[in-house]
Motif scaffolding. Structure first.
Motif, PDB file in Angstrom:
ATOM      1  N   VAL A  97      -1.404   9.722   0.582  1.00 16.16           N
ATOM      2  CA  VAL A  97      -2.214   8.614   0.076  1.00 16.16           C
ATOM      3  C   VAL A  97      -1.476   7.303   0.269  1.00 16.16           C
ATOM      4  O   VAL A  97      -0.264   7.272   0.442  1.00 16.16           O
ATOM      5  N   SER A  98      -2.232   6.222   0.209  1.00 15.92           N
ATOM      6  CA  SER A  98      -1.621   4.902   0.304  1.00 15.92           C
ATOM      7  C   SER A  98      -1.162   4.460  -1.087  1.00 15.92           C
ATOM      8  O   SER A  98      -1.574   5.004  -2.105  1.00 15.92           O
ATOM      9  N   VAL A  99      -0.308   3.469  -1.122  1.00 17.34           N
ATOM     10  CA  VAL A  99       0.192   2.934  -2.391  1.00 17.34           C
ATOM     11  C   VAL A  99      -0.961   2.358  -3.210  1.00 17.34           C
ATOM     12  O   VAL A  99      -0.990   2.474  -4.437  1.00 17.34           O
ATOM     13  N   THR A 100      -1.925   1.768  -2.522  1.00 15.78           N
ATOM     14  CA  THR A 100      -3.097   1.215  -3.219  1.00 15.78           C
ATOM     15  C   THR A 100      -3.852   2.302  -3.964  1.00 15.78           C
ATOM     16  O   THR A 100      -4.262   2.115  -5.114  1.00 15.78           O
ATOM     17  N   THR A 101      -4.014   3.456  -3.339  1.00 19.74           N
ATOM     18  CA  THR A 101      -4.719   4.564  -3.981  1.00 19.74           C
ATOM     19  C   THR A 101      -3.957   5.042  -5.206  1.00 19.74           C
ATOM     20  O   THR A 101      -4.554   5.309  -6.257  1.00 19.74           O
ATOM     21  N   VAL A 102      -2.642   5.134  -5.097  1.00 21.50           N
ATOM     22  CA  VAL A 102      -1.824   5.551  -6.239  1.00 21.50           C
ATOM     23  C   VAL A 102      -1.971   4.554  -7.383  1.00 21.50           C
ATOM     24  O   VAL A 102      -2.109   4.939  -8.552  1.00 21.50           O
ATOM     25  N   PHE A 103      -1.977   3.268  -7.049  1.00 24.06           N
ATOM     26  CA  PHE A 103      -2.129   2.238  -8.082  1.00 24.06           C
ATOM     27  C   PHE A 103      -3.463   2.385  -8.810  1.00 24.06           C
ATOM     28  O   PHE A 103      -3.511   2.377 -10.034  1.00 24.06           O
ATOM     29  N   VAL A 141      -4.197  -5.565  -1.388  1.00 24.42           N
ATOM     30  CA  VAL A 141      -4.153  -6.345  -0.151  1.00 24.42           C
ATOM     31  C   VAL A 141      -2.781  -6.269   0.512  1.00 24.42           C
ATOM     32  O   VAL A 141      -2.671  -6.156   1.732  1.00 24.42           O
ATOM     33  N   SER A 142      -1.712  -6.298  -0.275  1.00 24.00           N
ATOM     34  CA  SER A 142      -0.372  -6.405   0.297  1.00 24.00           C
ATOM     35  C   SER A 142       0.298  -5.068   0.587  1.00 24.00           C
ATOM     36  O   SER A 142       1.315  -5.036   1.267  1.00 24.00           O
ATOM     37  N   SER A 143      -0.229  -3.967   0.091  1.00 22.16           N
ATOM     38  CA  SER A 143       0.436  -2.671   0.276  1.00 22.16           C
ATOM     39  C   SER A 143      -0.359  -1.809   1.236  1.00 22.16           C
ATOM     40  O   SER A 143      -1.481  -1.419   0.957  1.00 22.16           O
ATOM     41  N   GLY A 144       0.263  -1.501   2.361  1.00 21.43           N
ATOM     42  CA  GLY A 144      -0.396  -0.637   3.330  1.00 21.43           C
ATOM     43  C   GLY A 144       0.412   0.626   3.606  1.00 21.43           C
ATOM     44  O   GLY A 144       0.087   1.419   4.467  1.00 21.43           O
ATOM     45  N   THR A 145       1.493   0.805   2.876  1.00 23.17           N
ATOM     46  CA  THR A 145       2.388   1.925   3.086  1.00 23.17           C
ATOM     47  C   THR A 145       1.778   3.212   2.564  1.00 23.17           C
ATOM     48  O   THR A 145       1.156   3.238   1.513  1.00 23.17           O
ATOM     49  N   ALA A 146       1.978   4.296   3.319  1.00 21.26           N
ATOM     50  CA  ALA A 146       1.488   5.599   2.878  1.00 21.26           C
ATOM     51  C   ALA A 146       2.634   6.370   2.227  1.00 21.26           C
ATOM     52  O   ALA A 146       3.802   6.175   2.549  1.00 21.26           O
ATOM     53  N   THR A 147       2.278   7.228   1.300  1.00 15.17           N
ATOM     54  CA  THR A 147       3.262   8.055   0.611  1.00 15.17           C
ATOM     55  C   THR A 147       2.653   9.416   0.328  1.00 15.17           C
ATOM     56  O   THR A 147       1.457   9.616   0.506  1.00 15.17           O
ATOM     57  N   LYS A 148       3.507  10.340  -0.092  1.00 12.47           N
ATOM     58  CA  LYS A 148       3.015  11.663  -0.445  1.00 12.47           C
ATOM     59  C   LYS A 148       2.930  11.765  -1.958  1.00 12.47           C
ATOM     60  O   LYS A 148       3.844  11.356  -2.668  1.00 12.47           O
ATOM     61  N   LEU A 149       1.837  12.328  -2.422  1.00 11.67           N
ATOM     62  CA  LEU A 149       1.607  12.508  -3.850  1.00 11.67           C
ATOM     63  C   LEU A 149       1.415  13.993  -4.108  1.00 11.67           C
ATOM     64  O   LEU A 149       0.652  14.659  -3.392  1.00 11.67           O
ATOM     65  N   GLU A 150       2.122  14.529  -5.085  1.00 12.16           N
ATOM     66  CA  GLU A 150       1.998  15.936  -5.421  1.00 12.16           C
ATOM     67  C   GLU A 150       1.385  16.062  -6.810  1.00 12.16           C
ATOM     68  O   GLU A 150       1.884  15.501  -7.780  1.00 12.16           O
ATOM     69  N   VAL A 151       0.254  16.783  -6.879  1.00 10.06           N
ATOM     70  CA  VAL A 151      -0.428  17.018  -8.145  1.00 10.06           C
ATOM     71  C   VAL A 151      -0.619  18.516  -8.295  1.00 10.06           C
ATOM     72  O   VAL A 151      -1.321  19.142  -7.491  1.00 10.06           O
TER      73      VAL A 151
END
Length: 117
Positions: free
Chosen positions: A38-44, A21-31
């Motif tokens: 992806v968003s921080v929620t997705t990473v979590f 709910v509280s994290s809406g920031t997007a970031t880059k994820l390298e796999v």
């Protein structure tokens, strides 16, 4: 222990909801060299899924190794019995069964109720 488990599950669910709910920031994820936005929620939640997969894998490993250990122990005991000359394995006591040459007693049970209604 069950109460502690329920409390830990509730805390994990609340923490997950708080992050989503509280994290809406997007970031880059390298796999493996591939970049994902992806968003921080997705990473979590990807981390939570990876953790659950790790726990399930460790549980399966523990169960498999335990079964193999029991089987090896049983084989060792059986080999020791054969080596010491005790060929008769201990069988569990079974109730006596009817012989094939004796007819089995049949019980007559009524199939329908013939009482007046």
């Amino acid at each position: 222990m069950a109460v502690l488990g329920i409390v830990l599950i509730a805390l994990a669910v609340l923490f997950g909801l708080g992050v989503s709910v509280s994290s809406g920031t997007a970031t880059k994820l390298e796999v493996f060299g591939v970049h994902f936005g992806v968003s921080v929620t997705t990473v979590f939640f990807l981390g939570a899924i990876a953790g659950a997969a790790l726990v399930a894998g460790l549980w399966f490993l523990k169960k498999g190794l335990g079964r193999d250990l029991r089987r090896r122990k049983e084989m060792r005991e059986l080999r020791a019995k054969v080596t010491h000359g005790d060929d008769s394995p201990e069988l569990p006591a079974e109730p006596p069964t009817e012989r094939d040459d004796e007819p089995a007693a049949l019980e007559e049970r009524p199939t329908e109720d013939h009482r007046p209604h």
